[in-house]
Design an enzyme around this catalytic site. Structure first.
Site, short mmCIF file in Angstrom:
data_model
loop_
_atom_site.label_atom_id
_atom_site.label_comp_id
_atom_site.label_asym_id
_atom_site.label_seq_id
_atom_site.Cartn_x
_atom_site.Cartn_y
_atom_site.Cartn_z
N GLN A 39 1.25 29.19 22.95
CA GLN A 39 0.67 28.50 21.31
C GLN A 39 0.04 27.83 20.88
O GLN A 39 -0.40 27.18 19.80
CB GLN A 39 2.24 27.85 21.14
CG GLN A 39 3.53 28.96 20.96
CD GLN A 39 5.12 27.81 21.13
OE1 GLN A 39 5.74 27.54 21.83
NE2 GLN A 39 5.64 28.23 19.64
N HIS A 59 -1.17 42.35 19.75
CA HIS A 59 -2.36 43.13 19.95
C HIS A 59 -2.02 44.34 19.47
O HIS A 59 -2.30 45.33 18.78
CB HIS A 59 -3.38 43.13 20.92
CG HIS A 59 -3.57 42.07 21.15
ND1 HIS A 59 -4.64 41.95 22.39
CD2 HIS A 59 -4.31 40.64 20.69
CE1 HIS A 59 -5.17 40.82 22.53
NE2 HIS A 59 -4.96 39.87 21.28
N ASP A 72 -5.22 34.84 20.10
CA ASP A 72 -6.50 35.30 21.38
C ASP A 72 -7.03 33.75 21.27
O ASP A 72 -8.21 32.88 21.79
CB ASP A 72 -6.74 35.60 20.21
CG ASP A 72 -6.51 37.01 20.63
OD1 ASP A 72 -5.74 37.37 20.74
OD2 ASP A 72 -6.96 38.35 19.94
N ARG A 97 5.47 17.26 27.58
CA ARG A 97 5.61 18.55 27.75
C ARG A 97 4.88 19.22 27.56
O ARG A 97 4.24 19.69 25.95
CB ARG A 97 6.96 18.57 26.87
CG ARG A 97 7.61 19.93 27.66
CD ARG A 97 9.27 20.22 27.54
NE ARG A 97 9.28 22.01 27.30
CZ ARG A 97 9.92 22.16 26.33
NH1 ARG A 97 10.10 22.29 25.52
NH2 ARG A 97 9.77 24.03 27.32
N HIS A 142 6.81 29.91 29.37
CA HIS A 142 7.35 29.11 28.44
C HIS A 142 7.12 30.75 27.94
O HIS A 142 5.97 30.68 26.53
CB HIS A 142 6.76 27.97 28.28
CG HIS A 142 7.36 27.60 26.28
ND1 HIS A 142 7.76 26.60 26.41
CD2 HIS A 142 7.73 27.82 25.27
CE1 HIS A 142 8.04 26.32 24.83
NE2 HIS A 142 7.99 26.92 23.73
N ASN A 186 11.91 28.20 30.34
CA ASN A 186 11.84 27.46 28.45
C ASN A 186 13.19 28.34 27.85
O ASN A 186 12.64 29.69 28.51
CB ASN A 186 10.87 28.07 27.94
CG ASN A 186 10.83 27.36 26.61
OD1 ASN A 186 11.79 25.51 25.87
ND2 ASN A 186 10.85 27.96 25.54
N GLU A 187 13.93 27.94 27.29
CA GLU A 187 15.33 28.51 26.22
C GLU A 187 15.25 29.36 26.91
O GLU A 187 15.20 30.74 26.32
CB GLU A 187 14.41 28.27 24.90
CG GLU A 187 14.11 26.94 24.24
CD GLU A 187 14.32 26.80 23.22
OE1 GLU A 187 13.47 28.15 22.58
OE2 GLU A 187 13.62 25.94 22.41
N ASN A 327 17.23 21.44 23.77
CA ASN A 327 16.29 21.50 23.05
C ASN A 327 17.32 22.28 22.02
O ASN A 327 18.32 22.83 22.15
CB ASN A 327 15.49 23.05 23.09
CG ASN A 327 14.36 22.83 23.93
OD1 ASN A 327 14.24 21.42 24.76
ND2 ASN A 327 13.14 23.46 23.92
N TYR A 329 17.91 21.90 16.78
CA TYR A 329 16.70 21.74 16.13
C TYR A 329 18.17 21.13 15.15
O TYR A 329 17.65 21.41 14.25
CB TYR A 329 15.89 22.85 15.43
CG TYR A 329 14.90 22.53 16.75
CD1 TYR A 329 13.63 22.28 16.05
CD2 TYR A 329 14.96 23.07 17.32
CE1 TYR A 329 12.01 21.96 16.80
CE2 TYR A 329 13.32 23.34 18.72
CZ TYR A 329 12.18 22.92 18.21
OH TYR A 329 11.33 22.99 18.98
N GLU A 397 13.08 19.08 23.31
CA GLU A 397 12.28 19.61 22.04
C GLU A 397 12.90 19.39 20.83
O GLU A 397 14.45 19.37 20.97
CB GLU A 397 12.16 20.82 22.12
CG GLU A 397 10.80 21.52 22.28
CD GLU A 397 10.54 23.25 22.48
OE1 GLU A 397 11.05 24.29 21.29
OE2 GLU A 397 10.00 23.20 23.55
C1 BGC Z 1 10.60 26.96 21.77
C2 BGC Z 1 9.20 26.77 21.18
C3 BGC Z 1 8.80 27.22 19.37
C4 BGC Z 1 9.76 26.04 18.97
C5 BGC Z 1 9.28 25.76 17.23
C6 BGC Z 1 11.16 26.41 19.95
O1 BGC Z 1 13.05 26.89 20.15
O2 BGC Z 1 10.86 26.89 23.00
O3 BGC Z 1 8.03 27.71 21.80
O4 BGC Z 1 7.40 26.65 19.25
O5 BGC Z 1 10.72 26.40 19.29
O6 BGC Z 1 9.80 27.81 16.87
#
Ligand code: BGC
Length: 493
Positions: A39, A59, A72, A97, A142, A186-187, A327, A329, A397
């Site tokens: 990223q 790509h 890229d 992290r 990741h 990751n996740e 993680n 949100y 996260e």
């Molecule tokens: C991921 C990240 C992502 C973030 C926000 C998470 O699920 O680990 O790579 O950028 O969410 O979209």
């Protein structure tokens, strides 16, 4: 209780009033930020790096990424890492992290071909972090799978877990002097759901009957192999800790009806438990085992679509974590969609789970997948703590997305302050042992299928300029003060 609009330097950060608590952030509590290799790095084919799944995907299928974007160049952190470390230093974070790109250090993913320039890139970063007293929290994987590993079957093929184990050993050997906190993967929930069932991220498979379960199985094997290598070969000398990132938006029953209470638990078992139960409790959740088995037979299969873990595997995977890396949100309301013997037809993870998600339109939101629900975060922390045998929890996260990367990012400050406030309530009032919190993200970056359209950074990156100019946002300065003061308001107790 004090209102946030009295906060810091007389700057009014919120246009609506929200109460933050006056608990201080414990002295040893870690406050940090996160990124991931694909990223931010760019340099996709430089200095011997091998192609990875996301290079190939962006790509080959440009139409699958918003505005046909790629990683890229991304934030060009492959060249600008010194500037990044400087920004981290000024921010004052306790930890950073970040992830290692598997194909940058092993171009094919296999241990017989090591790219020294790739190793040097990370060694330089770790040395600079050390000089600045910033603890690296390092994710081995990741989402940027070496393309050769993908060609061999990727996360469907248990063989990948052996190649991952070799790669993990190399990283422990090479970087262990600098790294004390490791994350294997990751996740897996997002990878296996997005990549192998729903199909919105690489490799884009829509195998909704079997894909997610097989992918989860191979992830668990890979994680456990890396854990045991660390445990047996490196722990004594390096004295570090290792875990796996598990992601989950809190599942709140849509009502007090029995069917919704049941559905919310099914959601927790199918989205969180598939990954966490084998590691923290041993084996998949009972509800998942019996639901997938029953439906598989009703559908005419000769065995369950969920791989059965052998007794040996259950023991091998159980207990492979030193802390719970979480993680999160958002939150969803969950209700029942279908019961075990209903809607038999197409084999489907969604029908196995049998749940429906909804939300309250009053929950603040700027992108569909993040809604600010701090009380859901507090409930999630308490659930994870109590359900998985009281592990230390490290939030690796959490963050807020907007659509324009504005510098005056009031809403991000509201979201993070309210989530931190909820975390402190979980810590002080519910007794949950949370040891750290990590903002996603340190800088705006390539947000997978959303390309550069969603911005989560504390630092703005100008993706139009060759220089990828970095400019700290208001949230950067706000977080800087929170880290320094260990308090979300003017004065804490
Ligand atoms: C991921 C990240 C992502 C973030 C926000 C998470 O699920 O680990 O790579 O950028 O969410 O979209």
């Amino acid at each position: 209780m004090v209102h946030i609009d009295t906060i810091l330097n007389g700057v009014k950060y919120l246009n609506y009033c929200h109460a933050l608590n006056n608990h201080s952030i414990p002295v040893n509590f870690k406050l940090g930020v996160a990124t991931a290799s694909y990223q931010i790095e760019g340099g996709w084919n430089e200095d011997g790096k091998g192609e990875n799944l996301w290079d190939w995907y962006t790509h080959t299928y440009p139409e699958k990424i918003r505005n046909n974007s790629t990683g890229d160049v991304a934030c060009d952190s492959y060249h600008k890492w010194k500037e990044d470390v400087e920004l981290l230093k000024n921010l004052g974070v306790n930890h950073y992290r970040m992830s290692i790109s598997w194909s940058r250090v092993l171009p094919n993913g296999t241990i017989n071909n090591i790219n020294q320039k790739g190793l040097d890139y990370y060694l330089n970063i770790f040395k600079a972090l050390k000089e600045n007293n910033i603890e690296p929290v390092v994710t081995l994987y990741h989402w940027d799978l070496p393309i050769y590993m993908h060609e061999l079957g990727g996360w469907y093929n248990p063989l990948i877990s052996d190649y991952f184990a070799d790669y993990a050993r190399l990283c422990f050997q090479t970087f262990g002097k600098y790294v004390q906190t490791w994350i294997t993967l990751n996740e897996p929930q997002s990878t296996c759901h997005g990549g192998y069932a729903e199909g919105g991220i690489a490799p884009g498979y829509k195998h909704i009957g079997e894909g997610l379960y097989q992918c989860a199985y191979v992830h668990l094997l890979a994680h456990a192999k890396a854990f045991h290598i660390y445990d047996q070969e490196f722990r004594k000398e390096q004295k570090g800790r290792i875990s796996i990132v598990i992601d989950f938006p809190w599942a709140e029953p849509a009502s007090g009806n029995d069917s919704d209470l049941y559905a919310a638990q099914m959601e927790r078992d199918f989205v969180l438990g598939i990954y966490a139960n084998p590691i923290y409790l041993g084996n998949w959740p009972d509800s998942v085992i019996s639901m997938v088995e029953q439906r598989s037979y009703l559908e005419g299969f000769s065995k369950s679509r969920l791989p059965v873990l052998t007794q040996e595997e259950i023991i091998f995977i159980n207990g492979t974590s030193d802390f719970f890396s979480l993680n999160t949100y958002s939150t969803n309301y969950i209700s029942l969609q279908n019961a075990v013997n209903e809607s038999i037809g197409e084999p489907s993870y969604y029908l196995d789970k049998g749940t429906l998600a909804s939300f309250d339109p009053a929950w603040p939101s700027e992108v569909s997948w993040i809604r600010s629900v701090p009380w859901g975060f507090r409930k999630l922390l308490k659930y994870v703590y109590e359900h998985f045998n009281y592990p230390e929890i490290f939030v690796t996260e959490n963050g807020w997305a907007d659509l324009n990367g504005r510098l005056n990012d009031t809403e991000r400050i509201s979201y993070i302050s309210e989530y931190l406030s909820a975390l402190l309530e979980a810590y002080y009032e519910d007794g949950v042992n949370v040891i750290g919190y990590t903002v996603w993200s340190f800088i705006d970056n390539f947000e997978w299928a959303n390309g550069y359209t969603q911005k989560l950074g504390l630092v703005q990156v100008d993706f139009e300029s060759n220089n990828r100019t970095r400019t700290p946002k208001d949230s950067y300065r706000w977080y800087q003060k929170v880290i320094a003061n260990r308090c979300l308001i003017d004065k804490c107790v």
